[in-house]
Design an enzyme around this catalytic site. Structure first.
Site, mmCIF file in Angstrom:
data_model
loop_
_atom_site.group_PDB
_atom_site.id
_atom_site.type_symbol
_atom_site.label_atom_id
_atom_site.label_comp_id
_atom_site.label_asym_id
_atom_site.label_seq_id
_atom_site.Cartn_x
_atom_site.Cartn_y
_atom_site.Cartn_z
ATOM 1 N N LYS A 93 -8.853 14.139 4.046
ATOM 2 C CA LYS A 93 -7.979 12.966 4.093
ATOM 3 C C LYS A 93 -7.102 13.114 5.317
ATOM 4 O O LYS A 93 -7.069 14.178 5.931
ATOM 5 C CB LYS A 93 -7.127 12.873 2.823
ATOM 6 N N ARG A 94 -6.369 12.076 5.676
ATOM 7 C CA ARG A 94 -5.467 12.209 6.808
ATOM 8 C C ARG A 94 -4.470 13.345 6.555
ATOM 9 O O ARG A 94 -4.113 13.627 5.408
ATOM 10 C CB ARG A 94 -4.723 10.891 7.049
ATOM 11 N N LYS A 144 0.717 14.481 1.456
ATOM 12 C CA LYS A 144 -0.579 14.810 0.846
ATOM 13 C C LYS A 144 -0.686 16.308 0.530
ATOM 14 O O LYS A 144 -1.576 16.747 -0.170
ATOM 15 C CB LYS A 144 -1.725 14.354 1.753
ATOM 16 N N THR A 184 -8.436 6.967 -2.538
ATOM 17 C CA THR A 184 -9.790 6.512 -2.857
ATOM 18 C C THR A 184 -10.808 7.634 -2.708
ATOM 19 O O THR A 184 -11.885 7.573 -3.286
ATOM 20 C CB THR A 184 -10.225 5.325 -1.970
ATOM 21 N N HIS A 227 0.791 -1.237 0.000
ATOM 22 C CA HIS A 227 0.000 0.000 0.000
ATOM 23 C C HIS A 227 0.815 1.273 0.000
ATOM 24 O O HIS A 227 0.248 2.358 -0.010
ATOM 25 C CB HIS A 227 -0.923 0.041 1.225
ATOM 26 N N LYS A 237 -14.446 8.841 -4.748
ATOM 27 C CA LYS A 237 -15.722 9.254 -4.135
ATOM 28 C C LYS A 237 -16.161 10.607 -4.690
ATOM 29 O O LYS A 237 -17.344 10.819 -4.971
ATOM 30 C CB LYS A 237 -15.575 9.360 -2.615
HETATM 31 C C1 LIG Z 1 -12.005 7.478 1.692
HETATM 32 C C2 LIG Z 1 -11.549 7.867 3.039
HETATM 33 C C3 LIG Z 1 -10.194 8.066 3.292
HETATM 34 C C4 LIG Z 1 -9.138 7.959 2.215
HETATM 35 O O1 LIG Z 1 -8.950 9.231 1.645
HETATM 36 P P1 LIG Z 1 -7.694 9.531 0.687
HETATM 37 O O2 LIG Z 1 -7.976 10.888 0.172
HETATM 38 O O3 LIG Z 1 -7.731 8.499 -0.394
HETATM 39 O O4 LIG Z 1 -6.490 9.461 1.523
HETATM 40 C C5 LIG Z 1 -9.805 8.430 4.565
HETATM 41 N N1 LIG Z 1 -10.702 8.587 5.560
HETATM 42 C C6 LIG Z 1 -12.016 8.407 5.344
HETATM 43 C C7 LIG Z 1 -12.959 8.611 6.475
HETATM 44 C C8 LIG Z 1 -12.490 8.043 4.090
HETATM 45 O O5 LIG Z 1 -13.796 7.853 3.901
#
Ligand SMILES: *Cc1c(COP(=O)(O)O)cnc(C)c1O
Length: 799
Positions: free
Chosen positions: A535-536, A541, A643, A349, A647
C-alpha cells in the site's frame, strides 16, 4: 458471434502487415502487442457503437464519475476476459508461437492515480460496465502517470512514467468534441436589458480541452461505457500575441503530471487549475450530449444525468454547473440550485485533516473570478436561509467560505443531495464526529457505501490457478456473481479441496519467489509464511509497526539461534510521496533492516525481508495471490476503508488487522478464528484524543522489548541509517508517536503469535483460508456500484 481462432489469426496477421509491414516471424513484442490490441479494439468497437446507439435511443439516465485519478493497470487481459475471448486469443497466439502472458506483460500500467482512490474509480468503472449500469468516468489524461520507483542504496528514487511512449492502443482522440476552458482575467456583470445580470469577461486565458475516450468493456454482456480523459492544448485560433513558449508550456502543464500524493492537501495553483480544467470540460461535454440527445428543457436535466464528485477534487462541479445553468441557460438562481443539488452527489474518502482541501479565497478569485462570485453567492444565500432555522453556531461551522478560505468538502456536501463514506465505521465517524454539524442540518443526505473491488481482475485474471480450483469445486457461477463463492463452505472439511486450494497458493508463491529472485536477488523459502504489506507508505498505515515486529523476531533469533519459529518472508511494496520525507526515511529503514536480516547467518531462512520496487497494479496482481497474510494495521479510525484488504481475502490470505475501515466488515463475514484482530478501537483512540494522556516515552521506558527495538535505530545495530534511524526513533518517543504504534505493539505481537500457531496446523489454516474466500462476496464492487446506482444516482441496469 464469438470470435473464432481462425478469424483472430487472420485479423492479427493482417494487422501486422497493415500497421507495421511485418509478419508473425519478424514482429517484435511491441508490434505484436500493438497488433493484438488493435484487433481487440476493432472487435469491441462494434459493441461499443451499438451500446451508444442504444443509450441514445432509450435516453435513459446516465451517471458520470468525476475523479482526478484513475488506476486501471493493464487493459489487454481485462478486455479479453470481459469479451469472453481470453482463451481463444491465448490459444491462437500459442499456435503462432506467441505467449499471451509475455505480450500482456509489456503493456505499460495505466497509472494515472496514486493508490486506493484511483483504483476504486477503476474498479467502479469495470463493475458498472459489467453490471450494465450506465456510468462513465471523467478525468485527466496525464502524460506522466505516477512516478516509477527505484530503490538505490536503500533510498527511493523517482523516475518519470512516460507511459504513452509507444502510444495507447485503447484510447480514441475525439478532436471534434474538444471544448474550451477559461482561466483568470476579469469578469463584471451587466444588465442585459431585461433586468438580468450577465457576466462579461476580459483577458481570459483560453485552454483547449481535448477528450480521449477509453471504452470500459462489460463482462460478457453488451455494455460498453466510457472513461473520458482530458488533454490540455493551445486553441488553434489563439491570438498571435499569446502564442509564446511560456503560454504553451503552461497549457501543457495542465495535463502533464499527476500529483503524486493522495493523503495530503497540496495548495498549489496548478492543482486548482487541473481541478477546474477537468470539471469544466467534463460538464460541458455532459451537457452538450444531453442537449443533443435528450431534447427536453435543461430544467429536466436531473432526470437524465447524475454527476458524482469523487473526493473533493471535483467539488468545483457545484459552482461550475450553477454557472452553466444560470449564465448560459438563463435559469433563475433558486431553480438552478435545486437542480444542481439533485444532480450532484459526493463521496468522502478521508478524515485525515491534512488531506482536507481548502483554497485561499484570493487564489480562487484570481484564477476563477466568476466561479468565485458564484461560490460567495451560494454561501451568502445559504447563510441567510439557514440562520433563522438552525442558528449561528451551526451555520458558521459549516460555511463554505471562512477565514479567507474556500472549504471544498463543505462545498461538495452543501451542493449535493448525497454524502457517503466508504465503510460502515467511516460513515459513522462522518456522522458522529467529523461532519457532525452537517449531519445535524442535512441528516437525510448521509449514507454509507462500503467499498468493493472488481473481483474479475483480482481473481480471474490475477489468480488463474485458484480460479481453476474454484471452477472444479463449485462450478463457474462465481465468475458472474461473487456471492456464489459461498458454495465453497460445503467443502470446508473436504481435505482434497483444502489441499488443492493450498496447492494453488503454493504455485503462486513459487511464481512470486522467482520474481523476487530475479528482481531482488533474494532467495525466499516458498514454505515460509508470506506476510505482505502493500500500500502507499504513510505514517497512519503503520508500516513501522510491522517493522518493529520484524526486529522483535530478529532479536529473538539473535538471542537464541536455535529458537523454533515458522519461517517468514515479510514482503513490502510501497511508494512514498516524493515530498514526504518521513515516509521515505521509513523505506530506507526497511531496506537496511532487510540487508541486515537477509545477510545474517544466524537467521538462515527463518526470516527474510523483501522490499519490492515500484508497487503498482501489475505488481499487486503477482504479489497478492501469493500471500498467506495481509497486513491491514492502520491506526483505528484512520483508514477510511482500504481495498487491498478485500483483494487479499479474495485470494485466500488471512488478515491481520486493526478494527479500522472495511477490516471490521471483513472480520464480520469471515467468521471468528479466520482472521487476527488486534489493537485499539476507534473509541479508545478518541478517548486518548479527548484526555490527551498518551505517553509513548513511558512505553519506551517501561517495555524492555520496545526499548531494545527502538534503540536499534540509534545505536548502530541497523547499519546505514545514521539520519533516518534517529528520525524514526524521535517520532516514536520525543514526538509522542502520533499513530500509537507503541501502544498497539504488544497486542500486535500477540496476534502474530496466534497467527503463527494457526499456520503450524496446515489443515486449520487451509480451512480459515477457504472461509475467507467463501465469504468475500460482499466485497465485489458489483455490489457497491449497484448500491450507488439504486440509492444515489437512480440509474438502471441494462436488461
Ligand atoms: C488496491 C491498491 C491500493 C490500495 O491499497 P490499500 O491497502 O487499500 O491502501 C493501492 N495501490 C494499488 C496499486 C492497489 O492495487
Amino acid at each position: 458471434m464469438k470470435l473464432t481462432k481462425k478469424q483472430f489469426k487472420q485479423d492479427f496477421e493482417k494487422r501486422l502487415t497493415t500497421k507495421f509491414a511485418t509478419d508473425v516471424e519478424k514482429a517484435g513484442p511491441q508490434e505484436t502487442l500493438a497488433a493484438v490490441s488493435s484487433v481487440i479494439k476493432a472487435y469491441y468497437s462494434k459493441i461499443w457503437q451499438e451500446d451508444n446507439e442504444y443509450k441514445d435511443e432509450t435516453k435513459k439516465k446516465q451517471a458520470y464519475y468525476f475523479s482526478i485519478e484513475f488506476l486501471p493497470g493493464k487493459m489487454l487481459k481485462s478486455n479479453l476476459l470481459n469479451l469472453g475471448i481470453l482463451d481463444t486469443v491465448r490459444e491462437s497466439l500459442s499456435d503462432l508461437g506467441i505467449d499471451l502472458d509475455a505480450i500482456a506483460q509489456i503493456e505499460p500500467d495505466m497509472a494515472i492515480g496514486n493508490g486506493g482512490l484511483g483504483r476504486l474509480g477503476s474498479c467502479f468503472l469495470d463493475s458498472a460496465a459489467s453490471t450494465g449500469i450506465p456510468l462513465n468516468g471523467n478525468g485527466i489524461r496525464y502524460s506522466y502517470g505516477l512516478f516509477k520507483q527505484k530503490i538505490v542504496d536503500g533510498y527511493q528514487v523517482e523516475l518519470p512514467d512516460s507511459w504513452l511512449d509507444n502510444g495507447n492502443p485503447w484510447e480514441i482522440r475525439r478532436a471534434d468534441k474538444a471544448v474550451e476552458v477559461h482561466f483568470g482575467g476579469e469578469v463584471w456583470l451587466e444588465d442585459d436589458g431585461t433586468g438580468r445580470l450577465m457576466p462579461h469577461y476580459r483577458n481570459q486565458e483560453r485552454v483547449l480541452a481535448v477528450p480521449y475516450d477509453t471504452p470500459m468493456v462489460g463482462f460478457e454482456n453488451t455494455t460498453v461505457n466510457n472513461m473520458c480523459l482530458w488533454r490540455s492544448e493551445v486553441p488553434k485560433d489563439l491570438d498571435l500575441r499569446f502564442q509564446n513558449l511560456e503560454y504553451m508550456r503552461q497549457t501543457a502543464m495542465l495535463s502533464a503530471e499527476l500529483y503524486p500524493d493522495d493523503s495530503n492537501y497540496d495548495g498549489r495553483l496548478l492543482r486548482l487549475k487541473q481541478e477546474y480544467f477537468f470539471v469544466s470540460a467534463g460538464l460541458q461535454r455532459v451537457i452538450n450530449h444531453f442537449k443533443n440527445i435528450n431534447k427536453v428543457p435543461v430544467t429536466h436535466i436531473a432526470d437524465f444525468i447524475s454527476i458524482h464528485i469523487n473526493d473533493t477534487h471535483p467539488a468545483l462541479c457545484v459552482p461550475e454547473f450553477m454557472r452553466i445553468l444560470v449564465d448560459e441557460f438563463g435559469i433563475e438562481w433558486e431553480r438552478a440550485w435545486n437542480i444542481t443539488v439533485k444532480v450532484m452527489s459526493y463521496t468522502n474518502h478521508t478524515i485525515l485533516s491534512e488531506a482536507l482541501e481548502k483554497w485561499p479565497e484570493e487564489m480562487v478569485k484570481n484564477l476563477l473570478p466568476r466561479i468565485y462570485q458564484i461560490i460567495l453567492e451560494i454561501d451568502r444565500r445559504r447563510t441567510a436561509d439557514l440562520l433563522p432555522k438552525v442558528g449561528a453556531k451551526l451555520v458558521h461551522s459549516t460555511r463554505i467560505v471562512k477565514d479567507g478560505q474556500i472549504h471544498m468538502a463543505n462545498l461538495a456536501i452543501i451542493g449535493s443531495h448525497s454524502t457517503n463514506g466508504v465503510a460502515k465505521l467511516h460513515s459513522d465517524l462522518l456522522k458522529d464526529v467529523e461532519l457532525h454539524d452537517f449531519y445535524l442540518i442535512y441528516p437525510e443526505r448521509f449514507n454509507n457505501k462500503t467499498n468493493g473491488i472488481a473481483d474479475r481482475r483480482w481473481s480471474q485474471i490475477a489468480n488463474e490457478r485458484l480460479s481453476g480450483v474454484l471452477d472444479e469445486t463449485i462450478g463457474k457461477s462465481w465468475r458472474h456473481n461473487l456471492n456464489e463463492l459461498k458454495l465453497l463452505e460445503a467443502y470446508k472439511n473436504d481435505e482434497n479441496t483444502l489441499e488443492r486450494l493450498q496447492a494453488a497458493n503454493f504455485d503462486n508463491k513459487l511464481r512470486l519467489a522467482e520474481y523476487i529472485q530475479e528482481h531482488n536477488g533474494i532467495t525466499v523459502n516458498p514454505e515460509a509464511i508470506f506476510d505482505v504489506q502493500v500500500k502507499r507508505l504513510h505514517a497512519y498505515k503503520r508500516q513501522l509497526l510491522n517493522v518493529l515486529h520484524i526486529l522483535k523476531l530478529y532479536f529473538d533469533i539473535k538471542d537464541n539461534p536455535e529458537i523454533e519459529m515458522v519461517p517468514r518472508v515479510f514482503i513490502f511494496g510501497a511508494k512514498a510521496a516524493p515530498g514526504y520525507h518521513y515516509a521515505k526515511s521509513i523505506i530506507k529503514c526497511i531496506n537496511e533492516i532487510a540487508n541486515m536480516v537477509n545477510n545474517d547467518k544466524d537467521v538462515a531462512d527463518k526470516l527474510k525481508v523483501v522490499f519490492m520496487e515500484n508497487y503498482n497494479v501489475s505488481l499487486a496482481e503477482i504479489i497478492i495471490p501469493a500471500a498467506n497474510v495481509g497486513e491491514q494495521i492502520s491506526l483505528a479510525s484512520k483508514e477510511a476503508s482500504g481495498t487491498s484488504n478485500m483483494k487479499f481475502m479474495l485470494n485466500g490470505a488471512l488478515t491481520i488487522g486493526t478494527l479500522d475501515g472495511a477490516n471490521i466488515e471483513i472480520f464480520e463475514v469471515a467468521g471468528k478464528g479466520n482472521y487476527f484482530k488486534f489493537g485499539l478501537t476507534k473509541d479508545e483512540v478518541y478517548e486518548y484524543y479527548r484526555n490527551g494522556n498518551y505517553n509513548a516515552h513511558d512505553i519506551y521506558e517501561q517495555n524492555p522489548i520496545v526499548h531494545r527495538i527502538l534503540d536499534a535505530f540509534i545505536d548502530g545495530t541497523i547499519p546505514n541509517i545514521s539520519a533516518e534511524g534517529p528520525e524514526v526513533f524521535d517520532s516514536l518517543t520525543t514526538y509522542n508517536d502520533e499513530y500509537f504504534v507503541l501502544r498497539d505493539f504488544n497486542d500486535y505481537v500477540r496476534a502474530q503469535k496466534d497467527l503463527e500457531r494457526l499456520y503450524k496446523n496446515k489443515n486449520a489454516w487451509a480451512q480459515a483460508s477457504l472461509m475467507n474466500i467463501a465469504n468475500v462476496g460482499k466485497f465485489s464492487s458489483d455490489r457497491t456500484i449497484k448500491e450507488y446506482a439504486d440509492d444515489i444516482w437512480h440509474v438502471h441496469e441494462k436488461k
